[in-house]
Design a protein around this motif. Structure first.
Motif, mmCIF file in Angstrom:
data_model
loop_
_atom_site.group_PDB
_atom_site.id
_atom_site.type_symbol
_atom_site.label_atom_id
_atom_site.label_comp_id
_atom_site.label_asym_id
_atom_site.label_seq_id
_atom_site.Cartn_x
_atom_site.Cartn_y
_atom_site.Cartn_z
ATOM 1 N N GLY A 253 0.813 -1.207 0.000
ATOM 2 C CA GLY A 253 0.000 0.000 0.000
ATOM 3 C C GLY A 253 0.849 1.259 0.000
ATOM 4 O O GLY A 253 0.507 2.259 -0.659
ATOM 5 N N GLU A 254 1.956 1.226 0.722
ATOM 6 C CA GLU A 254 2.874 2.363 0.710
ATOM 7 C C GLU A 254 3.479 2.546 -0.679
ATOM 8 O O GLU A 254 3.632 3.671 -1.170
ATOM 9 C CB GLU A 254 3.964 2.165 1.765
ATOM 10 N N ALA A 255 3.812 1.424 -1.331
ATOM 11 C CA ALA A 255 4.357 1.498 -2.686
ATOM 12 C C ALA A 255 3.328 2.030 -3.666
ATOM 13 O O ALA A 255 3.637 2.841 -4.547
ATOM 14 C CB ALA A 255 4.841 0.113 -3.125
ATOM 15 N N LEU A 256 2.067 1.579 -3.524
ATOM 16 C CA LEU A 256 1.009 2.086 -4.395
ATOM 17 C C LEU A 256 0.894 3.605 -4.282
ATOM 18 O O LEU A 256 0.789 4.312 -5.295
ATOM 19 C CB LEU A 256 -0.320 1.435 -4.015
ATOM 20 N N SER A 257 0.922 4.119 -3.060
ATOM 21 C CA SER A 257 0.821 5.560 -2.854
ATOM 22 C C SER A 257 2.008 6.292 -3.470
ATOM 23 O O SER A 257 1.844 7.360 -4.080
ATOM 24 C CB SER A 257 0.725 5.857 -1.356
ATOM 25 N N GLU A 258 3.202 5.729 -3.345
ATOM 26 C CA GLU A 258 4.394 6.362 -3.923
ATOM 27 C C GLU A 258 4.329 6.338 -5.452
ATOM 28 O O GLU A 258 4.685 7.324 -6.119
ATOM 29 C CB GLU A 258 5.655 5.653 -3.432
ATOM 30 N N ILE A 259 3.858 5.227 -6.023
ATOM 31 C CA ILE A 259 3.694 5.141 -7.475
ATOM 32 C C ILE A 259 2.693 6.192 -7.948
ATOM 33 O O ILE A 259 2.915 6.894 -8.941
ATOM 34 C CB ILE A 259 3.218 3.727 -7.877
ATOM 35 N N TRP A 260 1.591 6.313 -7.238
ATOM 36 C CA TRP A 260 0.545 7.266 -7.614
ATOM 37 C C TRP A 260 1.067 8.691 -7.534
ATOM 38 O O TRP A 260 0.744 9.548 -8.358
ATOM 39 C CB TRP A 260 -0.668 7.086 -6.704
ATOM 40 N N LEU A 261 1.887 8.948 -6.522
ATOM 41 C CA LEU A 261 2.483 10.273 -6.369
ATOM 42 C C LEU A 261 3.372 10.595 -7.567
ATOM 43 O O LEU A 261 3.295 11.689 -8.149
ATOM 44 C CB LEU A 261 3.294 10.311 -5.073
ATOM 45 N N ALA A 262 4.216 9.623 -7.968
ATOM 46 C CA ALA A 262 5.093 9.832 -9.120
ATOM 47 C C ALA A 262 4.286 9.992 -10.402
ATOM 48 O O ALA A 262 4.618 10.826 -11.263
ATOM 49 C CB ALA A 262 6.066 8.655 -9.245
ATOM 50 N N ALA A 263 3.216 9.204 -10.543
ATOM 51 C CA ALA A 263 2.379 9.308 -11.736
ATOM 52 C C ALA A 263 1.716 10.683 -11.822
ATOM 53 O O ALA A 263 1.678 11.301 -12.894
ATOM 54 C CB ALA A 263 1.322 8.206 -11.722
ATOM 55 N N THR A 264 1.185 11.163 -10.703
ATOM 56 C CA THR A 264 0.534 12.472 -10.680
ATOM 57 C C THR A 264 1.513 13.572 -11.053
ATOM 58 O O THR A 264 1.177 14.505 -11.786
ATOM 59 C CB THR A 264 -0.066 12.738 -9.289
ATOM 60 N N GLU A 265 2.733 13.453 -10.577
ATOM 61 C CA GLU A 265 3.765 14.444 -10.902
ATOM 62 C C GLU A 265 4.033 14.493 -12.399
ATOM 63 O O GLU A 265 4.328 15.557 -12.954
ATOM 64 C CB GLU A 265 5.048 14.121 -10.148
ATOM 65 N N HIS A 266 3.927 13.353 -13.076
ATOM 66 C CA HIS A 266 4.230 13.271 -14.503
ATOM 67 C C HIS A 266 2.974 13.347 -15.383
ATOM 68 O O HIS A 266 3.038 13.076 -16.579
ATOM 69 C CB HIS A 266 4.989 11.974 -14.804
ATOM 70 N N GLY A 267 1.822 13.683 -14.802
ATOM 71 C CA GLY A 267 0.612 13.810 -15.592
ATOM 72 C C GLY A 267 0.039 12.483 -16.059
ATOM 73 O O GLY A 267 -0.649 12.422 -17.087
ATOM 74 N N ALA A 268 0.326 11.425 -15.323
ATOM 75 C CA ALA A 268 -0.181 10.100 -15.666
ATOM 76 C C ALA A 268 -1.309 9.708 -14.711
ATOM 77 O O ALA A 268 -1.397 10.203 -13.589
ATOM 78 C CB ALA A 268 0.932 9.064 -15.625
ATOM 79 N N ALA A 269 -2.174 8.826 -15.174
ATOM 80 C CA ALA A 269 -3.297 8.352 -14.379
ATOM 81 C C ALA A 269 -3.062 6.909 -13.960
ATOM 82 O O ALA A 269 -2.515 6.112 -14.724
ATOM 83 C CB ALA A 269 -4.597 8.456 -15.183
ATOM 84 N N VAL A 270 -3.487 6.579 -12.752
ATOM 85 C CA VAL A 270 -3.377 5.227 -12.219
ATOM 86 C C VAL A 270 -4.772 4.738 -11.862
ATOM 87 O O VAL A 270 -5.527 5.437 -11.188
ATOM 88 C CB VAL A 270 -2.482 5.188 -10.962
ATOM 89 N N LEU A 271 -5.109 3.537 -12.318
ATOM 90 C CA LEU A 271 -6.364 2.908 -11.930
ATOM 91 C C LEU A 271 -6.049 1.532 -11.364
ATOM 92 O O LEU A 271 -5.675 0.623 -12.106
ATOM 93 C CB LEU A 271 -7.316 2.775 -13.119
ATOM 94 N N PRO A 272 -6.155 1.336 -10.041
ATOM 95 C CA PRO A 272 -5.914 0.006 -9.467
ATOM 96 C C PRO A 272 -7.043 -0.951 -9.848
ATOM 97 O O PRO A 272 -8.215 -0.587 -9.811
ATOM 98 C CB PRO A 272 -5.900 0.266 -7.953
ATOM 99 N N LEU A 273 -6.675 -2.154 -10.208
ATOM 100 C CA LEU A 273 -7.635 -3.208 -10.525
ATOM 101 C C LEU A 273 -7.430 -4.317 -9.502
ATOM 102 O O LEU A 273 -6.463 -5.070 -9.563
ATOM 103 C CB LEU A 273 -7.408 -3.731 -11.952
ATOM 104 N N SER A 274 -8.355 -4.395 -8.548
ATOM 105 C CA SER A 274 -8.167 -5.334 -7.439
ATOM 106 C C SER A 274 -8.838 -6.675 -7.661
ATOM 107 O O SER A 274 -8.503 -7.647 -6.988
ATOM 108 C CB SER A 274 -8.700 -4.724 -6.136
ATOM 109 N N SER A 275 -9.784 -6.764 -8.606
ATOM 110 C CA SER A 275 -10.530 -8.021 -8.759
ATOM 111 C C SER A 275 -9.644 -9.232 -9.015
ATOM 112 O O SER A 275 -9.944 -10.317 -8.511
ATOM 113 C CB SER A 275 -11.582 -7.879 -9.869
ATOM 114 N N PRO A 276 -8.505 -9.133 -9.748
ATOM 115 C CA PRO A 276 -7.699 -10.329 -9.989
ATOM 116 C C PRO A 276 -7.008 -10.877 -8.739
ATOM 117 O O PRO A 276 -6.577 -12.030 -8.750
ATOM 118 C CB PRO A 276 -6.657 -9.865 -11.013
ATOM 119 N N VAL A 277 -6.885 -10.067 -7.680
ATOM 120 C CA VAL A 277 -6.228 -10.574 -6.467
ATOM 121 C C VAL A 277 -7.234 -10.955 -5.392
ATOM 122 O O VAL A 277 -6.851 -11.397 -4.309
ATOM 123 C CB VAL A 277 -5.213 -9.548 -5.892
ATOM 124 N N GLU A 278 -8.518 -10.805 -5.691
ATOM 125 C CA GLU A 278 -9.541 -11.114 -4.694
ATOM 126 C C GLU A 278 -9.877 -12.604 -4.645
ATOM 127 O O GLU A 278 -10.405 -13.091 -3.644
ATOM 128 C CB GLU A 278 -10.813 -10.306 -4.986
#
Length: 328
Positions: A253-278
């Protein structure tokens, strides 16, 4: 200058902005002196879709990272003790997942303050991404962000994306045929969400886009224009790591937040898809895609946002008094 207690309380307040599965916000914070303790809230766990509490831990890890970013911006030095590692993935409301200890105040760092601003504009965007692919430079930055927080990010090849589409289709079929899972989704998705949790109509596409990798079908239609494009320019990645213990999912979860932070800085969008791990069988399929060298935590869709289109609204948040407790 603010005291440690005041600074930690503000960090916990910032952590309310963290992403969580179905916007369940399954965390609470206790501030006491120079310590900030993070607890899970099992009452906001998805018992049908997340019976082992893995996604709850990912959500809490994202909140922990948000608190860390706020503390970095404040200038305070601190250390984190993570205790989510007893071998059980079921959350315990009485035992903290992590404790942050503030030690010394210092000058605020402009770079850290910029990161805090990025957290405040971050959001989950379920619209179709633009036709501009994520550049190699940005992909490298996101891979590095995952590694910075102790996880790894595997970018899928075109053939693996097609395999992922099949895995997600199977996961969607399983949920659609499970009455209890559908009922649980209905509790958290759709409507105005006055409770401060869940996904309102404003962040749910009016109709599912026709994409190679299907977005999650919540069973309701929102009022977010999803766009008429496809996902040809999207990149897909698996966030994974070496371990499958509670502490590993918290760190994911900490890594996800850091990835999202980096993506936002670069104008990229992140959409987590959790269904495959459920589901066990789809999670194992993801692991085979990784060559069984690690354990998958989440699938991420990565894309470039369209600067001419306003993003979706922020999801609601629980009031601070329900999330943060300050003890004398």
């Amino acid at each position: 200058m603010s005291t440690a207690t005041e600074t930690l309380a503000r960090a916990a307040d910032t952590a309310r902005l963290a992403p969580s599965v179905h916007n369940t916000q399954p965390w609470r914070w206790v501030v006491q002196g120079s310590s900030l303790s993070l607890y899970a809230v099992p009452g906001r766990q998805l018992r049908e879709q997340d019976p082992a509490g893995r996604l709850l831990l990912v959500s809490c890890g994202a909140a922990l990272h948000h608190a860390r970013v706020a503390l970095d911006a404040s200038g305070w030095t601190y250390d984190v003790s993570r205790s989510a590692g007893d071998g059980s993935t079921t959350a315990d409301a009485a035992t903290p997942l992590a404790v942050v200890h503030a030690s010394q105040a210092g000058p605020a760092d402009p770079g850290a303050m910029r990161r805090l601003q990025l957290l405040q504009v971050r959001r989950t965007d379920r619209r179709v991404v633009s036709d501009e692919p994520v550049s190699a430079l940005v992909r490298e930055a996101l891979v590095a962000a995952a590694g910075q927080e102790g996880s790894r990010l595997h970018l899928l090849t075109r053939d693996q994306v097609l395999q992922l589409a099949v895995v997600i289709e199977h996961a969607g079929d399983a949920e659609r045929h499970d009455e209890r899972m559908r009922a649980e989704t209905a509790e958290w998705v759709g409507g105005d969400r006055p409770s401060g949790t869940g996904l309102p109509d404003t962040v749910i596409p009016a109709e599912l886009p026709l994409t190679t990798v299907a977005e999650r079908d919540f069973g309701v239609s929102g009022n977010l224009p999803a766009g008429s494009g496809h996902d040809e320019a999207a990149a897909y990645a698996v966030l994974y790591g070496d371990g499958d213990e509670p502490s590993d999912w918290l760190r994911a979860g900490e890594a996800l937040s850091e990835i999202w932070l980096a993506a936002t800085e670069h104008g990229a969008a992140v959409l987590p898809l959790s269904s495959p791990v459920e589901l066990d069988f789809t999670r194992q399929a993801l692991r085979r895609m990784l060559g069984e060298v690690g354990y998958p935590y989440l699938v991420l869709r990565l894309g470039t946002t369209d600067p001419d289109h306003a993003g979706p609204a922020h999801t609601p948040r629980l009031p601070v008094e329900q999330v943060v407790e300050i003890l004398d």
